[in-house]
Design a protein around this motif. Sequence first.
Motif, PDB file in Angstrom:
ATOM      1  N   LEU A  74       0.816  -1.213   0.000  1.00  0.00           N
ATOM      2  CA  LEU A  74       0.000   0.000   0.000  1.00  0.00           C
ATOM      3  C   LEU A  74       0.851   1.266   0.000  1.00  0.00           C
ATOM      4  O   LEU A  74       0.433   2.300  -0.509  1.00  0.00           O
ATOM      5  CB  LEU A  74      -0.958   0.003   1.196  1.00  0.00           C
ATOM      6  N   VAL A  75       2.025   1.172   0.598  1.00  0.00           N
ATOM      7  CA  VAL A  75       2.978   2.288   0.625  1.00  0.00           C
ATOM      8  C   VAL A  75       4.330   1.724   0.193  1.00  0.00           C
ATOM      9  O   VAL A  75       4.818   0.774   0.799  1.00  0.00           O
ATOM     10  CB  VAL A  75       3.093   2.913   2.041  1.00  0.00           C
ATOM     11  N   PRO A  76       4.944   2.299  -0.842  1.00  0.00           N
ATOM     12  CA  PRO A  76       6.236   1.775  -1.310  1.00  0.00           C
ATOM     13  C   PRO A  76       7.317   1.882  -0.235  1.00  0.00           C
ATOM     14  O   PRO A  76       7.326   2.833   0.558  1.00  0.00           O
ATOM     15  CB  PRO A  76       6.585   2.671  -2.497  1.00  0.00           C
ATOM     16  N   TYR A  77       8.226   0.899  -0.222  1.00  0.00           N
ATOM     17  CA  TYR A  77       9.366   0.959   0.694  1.00  0.00           C
ATOM     18  C   TYR A  77      10.133   2.251   0.433  1.00  0.00           C
ATOM     19  O   TYR A  77      10.221   2.705  -0.706  1.00  0.00           O
ATOM     20  CB  TYR A  77      10.288  -0.250   0.494  1.00  0.00           C
ATOM     21  N   SER A  80       7.379   7.534   3.278  1.00  0.00           N
ATOM     22  CA  SER A  80       6.682   7.702   4.551  1.00  0.00           C
ATOM     23  C   SER A  80       5.247   7.197   4.442  1.00  0.00           C
ATOM     24  O   SER A  80       4.553   7.479   3.457  1.00  0.00           O
ATOM     25  CB  SER A  80       6.657   9.172   4.965  1.00  0.00           C
ATOM     26  N   VAL A  81       4.793   6.478   5.456  1.00  0.00           N
ATOM     27  CA  VAL A  81       3.404   6.010   5.475  1.00  0.00           C
ATOM     28  C   VAL A  81       2.435   7.167   5.674  1.00  0.00           C
ATOM     29  O   VAL A  81       1.227   6.997   5.522  1.00  0.00           O
ATOM     30  CB  VAL A  81       3.174   4.920   6.551  1.00  0.00           C
ATOM     31  N   PHE A  82       2.964   8.344   5.979  1.00  0.00           N
ATOM     32  CA  PHE A  82       2.119   9.515   6.177  1.00  0.00           C
ATOM     33  C   PHE A  82       2.066  10.412   4.942  1.00  0.00           C
ATOM     34  O   PHE A  82       1.439  11.462   4.963  1.00  0.00           O
ATOM     35  CB  PHE A  82       2.578  10.297   7.414  1.00  0.00           C
ATOM     36  N   ALA A  83       2.717   9.996   3.847  1.00  0.00           N
ATOM     37  CA  ALA A  83       2.661  10.755   2.591  1.00  0.00           C
ATOM     38  C   ALA A  83       1.206  10.812   2.133  1.00  0.00           C
ATOM     39  O   ALA A  83       0.531   9.780   2.037  1.00  0.00           O
ATOM     40  CB  ALA A  83       3.539  10.105   1.531  1.00  0.00           C
ATOM     41  N   SER A  84       0.707  11.993   1.850  1.00  0.00           N
ATOM     42  CA  SER A  84      -0.718  12.180   1.582  1.00  0.00           C
ATOM     43  C   SER A  84      -1.218  11.426   0.351  1.00  0.00           C
ATOM     44  O   SER A  84      -2.389  11.077   0.280  1.00  0.00           O
ATOM     45  CB  SER A  84      -1.046  13.665   1.448  1.00  0.00           C
ATOM     46  N   ARG A  85      -0.370  11.115  -0.601  1.00  0.00           N
ATOM     47  CA  ARG A  85      -0.873  10.419  -1.788  1.00  0.00           C
ATOM     48  C   ARG A  85      -1.156   8.938  -1.532  1.00  0.00           C
ATOM     49  O   ARG A  85      -1.794   8.284  -2.350  1.00  0.00           O
ATOM     50  CB  ARG A  85       0.077  10.591  -2.959  1.00  0.00           C
ATOM     51  N   TYR A  86      -0.701   8.395  -0.416  1.00  0.00           N
ATOM     52  CA  TYR A  86      -0.946   6.984  -0.107  1.00  0.00           C
ATOM     53  C   TYR A  86      -2.025   6.767   0.935  1.00  0.00           C
ATOM     54  O   TYR A  86      -2.529   5.664   1.076  1.00  0.00           O
ATOM     55  CB  TYR A  86       0.350   6.305   0.359  1.00  0.00           C
ATOM     56  N   ARG A  87      -2.373   7.780   1.658  1.00  0.00           N
ATOM     57  CA  ARG A  87      -3.338   7.616   2.743  1.00  0.00           C
ATOM     58  C   ARG A  87      -4.475   8.619   2.619  1.00  0.00           C
ATOM     59  O   ARG A  87      -4.373   9.607   1.919  1.00  0.00           O
ATOM     60  CB  ARG A  87      -2.649   7.774   4.088  1.00  0.00           C
TER      61      ARG A  87
END
Length: 147
Positions: A74-77, A80-87
């Motif tokens: 869901l989020v590329p290695y 950041s898991v908080f990058a707005s384009r992924y969440r």
Amino acid sequence: MGGTVWLFQDELFHPFGDSRACEGSEVPLSDVVGAADAAIPEDATDIHYVTRNGSAQVTFVSRRMPDFLHRTGLVPYGTSVFASRYRSKYGLGDGETELPAELCGSGVRGPVLTYDGSSVSVMVERSPFNEESFRRPARALVTYRTP
């Protein structure tokens, strides 16, 4: 006889003899999660699930949410898991909870962030104090869909 029933009560009252399985589950969790190739974190606790029609909804608590989100794809290695384009933010207020009707156990508490993919979606408890961190530990509500 009564002592024997008490010893095996989890096996008698839960599907597949699995105390994590909620009533109405059709297959063991491993059958669905293995197909999605996104196993729950090794440190996960308070795990509950319901499986129906080849899909599953799972709730658990873990301190390894960023790693889990990377492993699910869901989020590329390296991102950041908080990058707005992924969440995405989800409309669940601070302290409110959500748990699908068929799922047993505890629901996620707001505020939450969501991550969506083709075969898996994840809702994770965010820190109520910092938009760039999860609760420690955080509860997740994961939906594994049939491809």
